[in-house]
Scaffold this active site. Structure first.
Site, PDB file in Angstrom:
ATOM      1  N   ARG A 182       3.786   9.037  32.509  1.00 50.67           N
ATOM      2  CA  ARG A 182       3.447   7.763  31.879  1.00 50.67           C
ATOM      3  C   ARG A 182       4.578   6.768  32.076  1.00 50.67           C
ATOM      4  NH1 ARG A 182       0.431   9.833  26.276  1.00 50.67           N
ATOM      5  NH2 ARG A 182      -1.072  11.163  27.355  1.00 50.67           N
ATOM      6  N   ARG A 186       9.648   9.893  23.694  1.00 48.33           N
ATOM      7  CA  ARG A 186       8.820   9.011  24.542  1.00 48.33           C
ATOM      8  C   ARG A 186       9.448   8.983  25.926  1.00 48.33           C
ATOM      9  NH1 ARG A 186       5.132   4.989  22.971  1.00 48.33           N
ATOM     10  NH2 ARG A 186       5.845   5.166  20.820  1.00 48.33           N
ATOM     11  N   GLU A 216       3.428  11.577  15.955  1.00 50.92           N
ATOM     12  CA  GLU A 216       2.194  12.112  16.545  1.00 50.92           C
ATOM     13  C   GLU A 216       2.496  13.275  17.496  1.00 50.92           C
ATOM     14  OE1 GLU A 216      -0.912  11.124  20.063  1.00 50.92           O
ATOM     15  OE2 GLU A 216      -0.076   9.386  19.024  1.00 50.92           O
ATOM     16  N   SER A 239      -3.741  14.670  19.503  1.00 54.04           N
ATOM     17  CA  SER A 239      -4.800  13.676  19.393  1.00 54.04           C
ATOM     18  C   SER A 239      -6.075  14.295  19.925  1.00 54.04           C
ATOM     19  CB  SER A 239      -4.423  12.430  20.198  1.00 54.04           C
ATOM     20  OG  SER A 239      -5.435  11.458  20.124  1.00 54.04           O
ATOM     21  N   ARG A 285       6.585  17.374  23.544  1.00 53.75           N
ATOM     22  CA  ARG A 285       7.047  16.685  22.329  1.00 53.75           C
ATOM     23  C   ARG A 285       7.116  17.623  21.126  1.00 53.75           C
ATOM     24  NH1 ARG A 285       4.460  11.035  20.133  1.00 53.75           N
ATOM     25  NH2 ARG A 285       5.435  10.202  22.025  1.00 53.75           N
TER      26      ARG A 285
END
Length: 424
Positions: A257, A272, A344, A347, A384
């Site tokens: 990403r 991140r 988070e 998801s 993560r």
């Protein structure tokens, strides 16, 4: 893409969905107008082709003296047909553009609003009472588990090395995720991380957030940010068999990403980053089973969180924070002691038939006719998670307790630190 029949019959429901997302209702009216124009253009072109065929038959059956006039009429009609077909092609293109611009219809019950308007469904587990907790990077560096400095030297900012117990911890975590997925009937998959534009676009990732995706221009390929993309494309242009229930896959892949627009956010450590690994659940099911399947995916995510023994909460993501493909999304957020906030970790999204219509994935319904399937996805573990495991299980002596369920995947180690440190 949304179901055009549903749009025609329930335009106010689609407008309400747009309002809940905080997006323009005019897109709905533009799509309705484009759909009407296309249908009119198709009808006109079909009628003219029928008339052309009739005139052609008359020419064949006409007497010699009648043919010149009929041939002239046929030529004039051919030009009219050609113009009508050009108008139809233009109407098709305009309709597809308008169709692609409208996101999925939000599921009833999803909260309206933006990023901060989520609803907390439940909180699970006791928040650890730690005095002056270290953050995951400080812990990881002491354990010889994370090397950001050399990651930056090799790949640039937001790249890293997982070293020694860090690498072993990630492999243990992802292997435990795959084992759980297999236990529940998922087919494990090692997926491609480069995909064609039609697959990336088919999943809905080339919309508002296209700038977050890495593209290899010379090859016209995209690097995936999740194995959801490859797994959604796996059955593109197919009619699949759902007579025995949902098809479920667990994809293990490296993900990429660009994190465009996130400058200054979570820049310390591995929260991140530009590259990470993930095990992703992906389900194909019927539309009437999609809601229940979504809850199953959430339950499997929570089972994994229970195995790593970290406190977390489940939130119902607001409509304005949904991706274009999702009709409903639940996030699981783990407690982050060093920042006194939730982060988070998982998801899960119900994309209904939005992706399958773009990718032409169908099954045979009760009447035997092909109809779109529903697609759903859910995170089972990612890099993560190491952040939360290190921080929540840090001990006063500098070691990190290994959750009991994870120990078999780490050679039985009960803690990381001391003799367990395997630094490079």
């Amino acid at each position: 893409m949304i179901d055009l029949r549903f749009l025609r019959e329930n335009p106010d429901a689609v407008r309400a969905s747009q309002r809940a997302r905080g997006e323009s209702e005019s897109l709905v009216d533009e799509l309705l107008a484009a759909d009407e124009r296309r249908r009119a253009a198709v009808a006109k072109a079909d009628a003219l082709r029928g008339e052309q065929k009739a005139v052609s038959n008359k020419v064949k059956a006409a007497a010699k003296h009648e043919r010149p006039a009929l041939v002239a009429a046929a030529k004039e009609l051919a030009a009219t047909v050609k113009a009508a077909e050009a108008d139809q092609a233009e109407a098709d293109a305009a309709m597809r553009t308008a169709h692609l611009a409208v996101p999925n219809v939000v599921e009833e019950g999803a909260p309206a609003g933006g990023e901060d308007d989520y609803v907390v469904i439940r909180e699970v587990g006791a928040i650890p009472q730690l005095e002056n907790p270290l953050d995951h990077l400080a812990i990881g560096e002491k354990l010889g588990a994370i090397d950001m400095e050399r990651g930056s030297k090799v790949g640039g900012s937001r790249f890293f090395f997982l070293t020694g117990v860090g690498a072993l911890l990630e492999l243990a975590l992802l292997n435990m995720a795959v084992a759980q997925a297999v236990e529940y009937g998922f087919t494990p998959m090692i997926t491609p991380t480069l995909v064609k534009p039609e697959i990336m676009g088919g999943t809905g990732f080339l919309g508002a957030h296209a700038d977050e995706i890495y593209r290899l221009e010379a090859d016209d390929l995209y690097l995936v940010g999740t194995s959801e993309v490859a797994l959604a494309g796996y059955h593109s242009d197919e009619i699949i068999d759902l007579s025995n229930g949902a098809k479920r896959y667990a994809g293990w892949s490296t993900c990429y990403r660009r994190e465009a627009g996130s400058y200054g956010k979570d820049t310390r450590g591995i929260i991140r980053v530009h590259q990470f690994d993930k095990v992703e659940m992906f389900s194909y099911t019927t539309l009437d089973q999609a809601h229940d399947e979504h809850l199953r995916l959430l339950a499997w995510e929570e089972e994994m969180l229970a195995k790593v023994e970290i406190p977390y909460r489940v939130i119902d993501v607001a409509a304005g924070d949904l991706g274009s493909s999702a009709a409903r999304k639940f996030d699981c957020e783990a407690w982050l002691p060093s920042q006194n906030r939730y982060l988070e970790l998982t998801s899960t999204s119900n994309c209904t038939d939005f992706q399958s219509r773009r990718l032409n994935i169908r099954h045979r319904g009760a009447n035997g006719k092909p109809e779109p399937v529903a697609t759903l996805n859910g995170t089972l573990a990612t890099t993560r998670w190491i952040v939360s495991i290190l921080e929540n299980h840090q001990q006063a002596d500098g070691s990190v307790k290994v959750p009991a369920a994870l120990r078999p995947y780490l050679g039985g180690q009960q803690s990381l630190g001391g003799r367990d440190v395997l630094a490079p």
